[in-house]
Design a protein around this motif. Structure first.
Motif, PDB file in Angstrom:
ATOM      1  N   ASN A 281      35.129  13.538  25.221  1.00 61.11           N
ATOM      2  CA  ASN A 281      34.036  12.639  25.542  1.00 61.11           C
ATOM      3  C   ASN A 281      33.179  13.260  26.639  1.00 61.11           C
ATOM      4  N   PRO A 282      31.847  13.211  26.488  1.00 57.58           N
ATOM      5  CA  PRO A 282      30.960  13.868  27.457  1.00 57.58           C
ATOM      6  C   PRO A 282      30.484  12.953  28.578  1.00 57.58           C
ATOM      7  N   SER A 283      31.240  11.898  28.909  1.00 55.69           N
ATOM      8  CA  SER A 283      30.842  10.855  29.860  1.00 55.69           C
ATOM      9  C   SER A 283      29.761   9.976  29.247  1.00 55.69           C
ATOM     10  N   THR A 284      30.156   9.231  28.233  1.00 52.92           N
ATOM     11  CA  THR A 284      29.254   8.278  27.603  1.00 52.92           C
ATOM     12  C   THR A 284      30.079   7.216  26.890  1.00 52.92           C
ATOM     13  N   LEU A 285      29.408   6.139  26.477  1.00 51.80           N
ATOM     14  CA  LEU A 285      30.085   5.021  25.842  1.00 51.80           C
ATOM     15  C   LEU A 285      30.676   5.413  24.490  1.00 51.80           C
ATOM     16  N   ASN A 301      30.898  10.386  20.832  1.00 50.93           N
ATOM     17  CA  ASN A 301      30.464  11.788  20.882  1.00 50.93           C
ATOM     18  C   ASN A 301      31.709  12.634  21.105  1.00 50.93           C
ATOM     19  N   ALA A 302      32.180  13.290  20.058  1.00 56.18           N
ATOM     20  CA  ALA A 302      33.444  14.026  20.140  1.00 56.18           C
ATOM     21  C   ALA A 302      33.245  15.400  20.777  1.00 56.18           C
ATOM     22  N   ILE A 303      32.667  15.391  21.969  1.00 55.97           N
ATOM     23  CA  ILE A 303      32.407  16.618  22.726  1.00 55.97           C
ATOM     24  C   ILE A 303      32.814  16.342  24.169  1.00 55.97           C
ATOM     25  N   GLY A 304      33.424  17.289  24.837  1.00 57.27           N
ATOM     26  CA  GLY A 304      33.755  17.065  26.228  1.00 57.27           C
ATOM     27  C   GLY A 304      34.428  18.257  26.866  1.00 57.27           C
ATOM     28  N   ARG A 312      25.484  15.172  24.504  1.00 58.96           N
ATOM     29  CA  ARG A 312      25.753  14.064  23.588  1.00 58.96           C
ATOM     30  C   ARG A 312      25.164  14.364  22.210  1.00 58.96           C
ATOM     31  N   ASN A 313      25.103  15.617  21.877  1.00 66.31           N
ATOM     32  CA  ASN A 313      24.409  16.051  20.666  1.00 66.31           C
ATOM     33  C   ASN A 313      24.982  15.431  19.404  1.00 66.31           C
ATOM     34  N   VAL A 314      26.285  15.519  19.225  1.00 68.69           N
ATOM     35  CA  VAL A 314      26.904  15.115  17.959  1.00 68.69           C
ATOM     36  C   VAL A 314      27.490  13.707  18.084  1.00 68.69           C
ATOM     37  N   MET A 315      27.128  12.834  17.140  1.00 70.50           N
ATOM     38  CA  MET A 315      27.749  11.522  17.034  1.00 70.50           C
ATOM     39  C   MET A 315      28.800  11.588  15.939  1.00 70.50           C
ATOM     40  N   SER A 316      29.997  11.107  16.257  1.00 73.25           N
ATOM     41  CA  SER A 316      31.124  11.226  15.337  1.00 73.25           C
ATOM     42  C   SER A 316      31.712   9.863  15.010  1.00 73.25           C
ATOM     43  N   ILE A 317      32.333   9.774  13.848  1.00 66.38           N
ATOM     44  CA  ILE A 317      33.103   8.590  13.464  1.00 66.38           C
ATOM     45  C   ILE A 317      34.503   9.051  13.093  1.00 66.38           C
ATOM     46  N   TRP A 318      35.488   8.519  13.799  1.00 65.06           N
ATOM     47  CA  TRP A 318      36.873   8.789  13.480  1.00 65.06           C
ATOM     48  C   TRP A 318      37.493   7.487  12.944  1.00 65.06           C
ATOM     49  N   VAL A 319      38.449   7.615  12.044  1.00 64.57           N
ATOM     50  CA  VAL A 319      39.074   6.449  11.437  1.00 64.57           C
ATOM     51  C   VAL A 319      40.591   6.571  11.546  1.00 64.57           C
ATOM     52  N   SER A 320      41.227   5.466  11.938  1.00 63.13           N
ATOM     53  CA  SER A 320      42.686   5.419  12.065  1.00 63.13           C
ATOM     54  C   SER A 320      43.247   4.385  11.103  1.00 63.13           C
ATOM     55  N   ASN A 321      44.340   4.740  10.444  1.00 61.17           N
ATOM     56  CA  ASN A 321      45.049   3.763   9.599  1.00 61.17           C
ATOM     57  C   ASN A 321      46.426   3.424  10.168  1.00 61.17           C
ATOM     58  N   ILE A 334      25.926  12.519  13.011  1.00 61.41           N
ATOM     59  CA  ILE A 334      24.559  12.605  13.522  1.00 61.41           C
ATOM     60  C   ILE A 334      24.448  13.874  14.355  1.00 61.41           C
ATOM     61  N   PHE A 335      23.391  14.637  14.129  1.00 66.46           N
ATOM     62  CA  PHE A 335      23.207  15.910  14.830  1.00 66.46           C
ATOM     63  C   PHE A 335      21.794  15.992  15.403  1.00 66.46           C
ATOM     64  N   GLY A 336      21.619  16.863  16.399  1.00 64.39           N
ATOM     65  CA  GLY A 336      20.296  17.137  16.940  1.00 64.39           C
ATOM     66  C   GLY A 336      19.888  16.133  17.994  1.00 64.39           C
ATOM     67  N   GLY A 337      19.492  16.623  19.173  1.00 60.93           N
ATOM     68  CA  GLY A 337      19.087  15.732  20.245  1.00 60.93           C
ATOM     69  C   GLY A 337      20.281  15.148  20.974  1.00 60.93           C
ATOM     70  N   GLN A 338      20.008  14.167  21.820  1.00 62.65           N
ATOM     71  CA  GLN A 338      21.041  13.474  22.576  1.00 62.65           C
ATOM     72  C   GLN A 338      21.248  12.095  21.958  1.00 62.65           C
ATOM     73  N   ASN A 339      22.404  11.878  21.357  1.00 62.97           N
ATOM     74  CA  ASN A 339      22.689  10.666  20.588  1.00 62.97           C
ATOM     75  C   ASN A 339      23.740   9.845  21.322  1.00 62.97           C
ATOM     76  N   ALA A 340      23.391   8.638  21.720  1.00 61.86           N
ATOM     77  CA  ALA A 340      24.271   7.914  22.630  1.00 61.86           C
ATOM     78  C   ALA A 340      24.297   6.419  22.346  1.00 61.86           C
ATOM     79  N   TYR A 341      25.301   5.786  22.898  1.00 61.22           N
ATOM     80  CA  TYR A 341      25.492   4.334  22.912  1.00 61.22           C
ATOM     81  C   TYR A 341      25.538   3.711  21.521  1.00 61.22           C
ATOM     82  N   PRO A 342      26.534   4.114  20.728  1.00 60.81           N
ATOM     83  CA  PRO A 342      26.695   3.493  19.409  1.00 60.81           C
ATOM     84  C   PRO A 342      27.140   2.041  19.536  1.00 60.81           C
ATOM     85  N   CYS A 343      26.559   1.185  18.716  1.00 63.34           N
ATOM     86  CA  CYS A 343      26.931  -0.232  18.686  1.00 63.34           C
ATOM     87  C   CYS A 343      27.270  -0.591  17.245  1.00 63.34           C
TER      88      CYS A 343
END
Length: 372
Positions: A281-285, A301-304, A312-321, A334-343
């Motif tokens: 995590n890169p220090s973000t929500l 953001n699976a970067i840190g 915060r370039n890459v937005m990631s979705i991880w799934v747990s079962n 999501i790629f490119g730019g600074q992508n933050a605060y997913p809701c």
């Protein structure tokens, strides 16, 4: 990353601050912390904080936009909090079909928050019945809103960010404070040198997390337990209830390089000390969502890197079962730019969606396709 093709997304733009929006002879470009809820009539409502060019600043107002076609197109912004002196932050919440707004005024660079609760009785068109709300307060203590969830026992619970003013600000630089395990250890460190980083906000306040029981109309908050066992701060926690009834809170750790977590076995009355996870995590929500089929999805953001605030370039979705014991799907979406605060949010038709801000300029709405 593994399972790169497992999750697919479709992006739609809600607001483009590069083009800007003129309101009361002022140009607004900022798009910060985009939130999404759905009204009983199916209307989608996205809200965010906007301002001139940056945050924090004194020209902020809170706005929202509406979509009547499932998120493909959006209206022009409409003010939620229209007074710059109110600093214009507003959280949107949907509780069992009821719509609420927590309008906030902040001071001291997000160190002090004051809230007014409003409700909408007409599918988000207007907001009425203002009620001043106290979250968790005390001598030198302020607090701000996290997420709200319904527990298995029927209680409504909120994650609360707490900011306790220190008797004396920390003086060391981030490069050393990141190793401090206690307040005493951090306070004893010599002042920062010219080549060290100032721990802005975190030097003055002890940032921690707590929980509160919430009344059904979001007017009363009863403080429960919490934790603040990291001098450089734990904030923006998100609660989720596991199938065994325990609560887990995923937390942002400033300059920590990874997400942290705390657990409660008594419905949020007490919490263990937070501990680091192996999730970058890169220090973000980061946010968590229980999917309709019972799995848990993590939006982050699976970067840190330890000791840094990374991109915060890459937005990631991880799934747990397996209730967040492991993550069998890990997809960058999501790629490119600074992508933050997913809701993230589940629509009435069962679709999983989320909003986020790109480059603090563009408000985005995303449809998510997660395989069975």
């Amino acid at each position: 990353m593994e399972n790169e093709k497992k999750v697919k997304v479709i992006e739609h733009t809600i607001f483009d601050g590069n083009e800007g929006w003129v309101h009361n002879d002022h140009m607004y470009r900022l798009a910060c912390a985009v939130q999404i809820i759905q009204a009983p009539d199916g209307t989608l409502i996205a809200g965010w904080m906007t301002g001139g060019n940056m945050e924090p600043a004194d020209d902020h107002i809170a706005v929202c936009a509406y979509s009547y076609d499932g998120g493909e197109t959006w209206t022009e912004p409409v003010p939620l909090v229209d007074k710059a002196e109110d600093n214009g932050a507003a959280g949107l919440f949907e509780v069992d079909g009821r719509l609420y707004q927590m309008a906030a005024r902040w001071e001291d660079n997000y160190g002090i928050w004051r809230y007014v609760r409003k409700e909408s009785l007409d599918n988000g068109k207007t907001w009425v019945n203002e009620v001043p709300v106290k979250l968790i307060e005390g001598e030198g203590l302020s607090s701000s809103m996290g997420n709200i969830i319904r527990l298995q026992n029927g209680e409504l619970m909120a994650a609360i960010n707490t900011m306790q003013l220190r008797d004396k600000p920390l003086e060391a630089g981030v490069e050393r404070l990141v190793y401090a395990k206690t307040e005493e250890e951090a306070a004893a460190m010599p002042p920062r040198t010219e080549d060290e980083t100032h721990a802005i906000w975190m030097d003055k306040y002890i940032y921690g997390m707590a929980t509160a029981l919430v009344s059904e109309d979001l007017t009363e908050f009863t403080p429960l337990g919490g934790f603040a066992n990291r001098p450089l701060g734990l904030l923006e926690g998100q609660i989720i209830q596991l199938k065994n009834g325990n609560l887990a809170m995923i937390v942002r750790a400033e300059w920590g390089g990874f997400l942290w977590r705390s657990d409660s076995t008594d419905n949020g009355r007490t919490w263990c000390d937070a501990y680091p996870l192996d999730i970058p995590n890169p220090s973000t929500l980061a946010t968590v969502l229980r999917l309709p089929d019972g799995r848990i999805a993590l939006f982050h953001n699976a970067i840190g890197k330890f000791g840094e605030k990374s991109s915060r370039n890459v937005m990631s979705i991880w799934v747990s079962n397996d209730e967040m014991e492991s993550w069998y799907i890990k997809t960058d979406v999501i790629f490119g730019g600074q992508n933050a605060y997913p809701c993230p949010y589940i629509l009435q038709d069962g679709r999983v969606v989320f909003t986020f801000d790109k480059d603090r300029r563009i408000a985005k709405f995303v449809e998510v396709i997660i395989p069975d």
